[in-house]
Design a protein around this motif. Structure first.
Motif, short mmCIF file in Angstrom:
data_model
loop_
_atom_site.label_atom_id
_atom_site.label_comp_id
_atom_site.label_asym_id
_atom_site.label_seq_id
_atom_site.Cartn_x
_atom_site.Cartn_y
_atom_site.Cartn_z
N LEU A 132 77.77 -5.15 15.03
CA LEU A 132 79.31 -4.77 14.93
C LEU A 132 79.49 -3.79 15.92
O LEU A 132 79.09 -2.67 16.10
N LEU A 133 80.55 -4.25 17.05
CA LEU A 133 81.02 -3.37 18.08
C LEU A 133 82.42 -3.18 17.91
O LEU A 133 83.56 -4.16 17.74
N SER A 134 83.02 -2.06 17.85
CA SER A 134 84.35 -1.63 17.65
C SER A 134 84.98 -1.64 18.97
O SER A 134 84.38 -2.18 20.03
N TRP A 135 86.18 -1.20 19.20
CA TRP A 135 87.09 -1.23 20.00
C TRP A 135 86.94 -0.24 21.39
O TRP A 135 86.02 0.82 21.32
N ASP A 136 87.26 -0.74 22.52
CA ASP A 136 87.11 0.09 23.73
C ASP A 136 85.64 0.50 24.14
O ASP A 136 85.59 1.80 24.75
N THR A 137 84.81 -0.34 23.92
CA THR A 137 83.32 0.12 24.13
C THR A 137 82.84 -0.70 25.43
O THR A 137 83.68 -1.81 25.63
N LEU A 138 82.01 -0.06 26.23
CA LEU A 138 81.69 -0.85 27.27
C LEU A 138 80.17 -1.02 27.34
O LEU A 138 79.28 0.38 27.06
N VAL A 139 79.44 -2.08 27.30
CA VAL A 139 78.00 -2.59 27.50
C VAL A 139 77.77 -2.82 28.74
O VAL A 139 78.15 -3.95 29.05
N MET A 140 76.73 -2.21 29.76
CA MET A 140 76.54 -2.53 30.68
C MET A 140 75.33 -2.21 31.23
O MET A 140 74.77 -1.12 31.27
N ASP A 141 74.59 -3.15 32.00
CA ASP A 141 73.23 -3.09 32.29
C ASP A 141 72.97 -2.85 33.96
O ASP A 141 71.82 -2.95 34.44
N SER A 142 73.95 -2.65 34.50
CA SER A 142 73.98 -2.56 35.96
C SER A 142 74.67 -1.44 36.36
O SER A 142 75.80 -1.25 36.03
N ASP A 143 74.41 -0.81 37.61
CA ASP A 143 75.44 0.20 38.15
C ASP A 143 76.16 -0.34 39.20
O ASP A 143 77.07 0.29 39.76
#
Length: 220
Positions: A132-143
């Motif tokens: 479960l992911l809540s709001w306004d989250t960023l998941v990012m595997d690169s710069d």
């Protein structure tokens, strides 16, 4: 399905999405349901469903989180790489998915984004079951932008993100490359994860992130 959800479905986008990614026979099951508020920015990549097909197995762009105006929020789907589904998935309104040409994004069964969260996969991001992911989250595997040393060698290459089973990620979190979150973990609101966390059934929070409690569990 409730009336307002039926009203929110885009028949054109739903039909296009299913027949673009699936075989004709599989597409007739309509496992993907797409909201009118979804922008299909790119569908050049591939999608695989590793689960028995059923109508509405994967819903994109729906929901109504109280602090947002869902009528003004728009979801984004951009897939140049590969997306794997291992069961049910729900992407709430304003969710944004971007997969690069070399990216592989994998969702376990019963995956949920409540609203307004973004996932950017240019290398490899894997979610286990019941996340479960809540709001306004960023998941990012690169710069995205390269950083080089004096030998002109890149020192910030993309790295995989691995999220285990039954993980709850609170609102406004930042999950960056090299993050590894164990099974049954809770990530508190406004936290940064960019390393391996070692303890299951634990509550983590902060920047830098620390373990706050052990032997915890959570439920929707």
């Amino acid at each position: 399905m409730e009336y307002h959800k039926l009203f929110s479905i885009s028949l054109i986008k739903t039909v296009y999405f299913n027949f673009k990614y699936l075989s004709f026979k599989d597409a007739l099951n309509f496992p993907f349901i797409v909201s009118r508020k979804v922008k299909l920015k790119s569908v050049k990549g591939t999608v695989a469903i590793h689960h028995p097909l059923e109508f509405g197995l994967i819903k994109i762009g729906f929901g109504d989180v109280g602090i947002f105006d869902r009528n003004r929020q728009r979801s984004i789907w951009q897939n140049l790489g590969k997306v794997n589904f291992h069961g049910k998935a729900y992407f709430g309104h304003g969710s944004k998915i971007s997969v690069g040409e070399s990216g592989v994004l994998t969702f376990g069964n019963n995956f949920i984004i409540t609203a307004e969260t973004a996932i950017v996969a240019h290398h490899r991001i894997t979610f286990g079951n019941d996340c479960l992911l809540s709001w306004d989250t960023l998941v990012m595997d690169s710069d995205f932008h390269k950083i080089k040393n004096v030998l002109n060698e890149q020192i910030n290459k993309p790295k995989p993100i691995v999220i285990g089973n039954s993980v709850w990620i609170g609102c406004r979190c930042l999950i960056l490359k090299n993050a590894n979150i164990p099974n049954n973990a809770i990530i508190g609101a406004d936290s940064l994860v960019n390393k391996k966390l070692n303890h299951e059934h634990a509550l983590y929070a902060g920047n830098p992130i620390v373990k706050l409690k052990e032997s915890v569990s959570w439920e929707i």
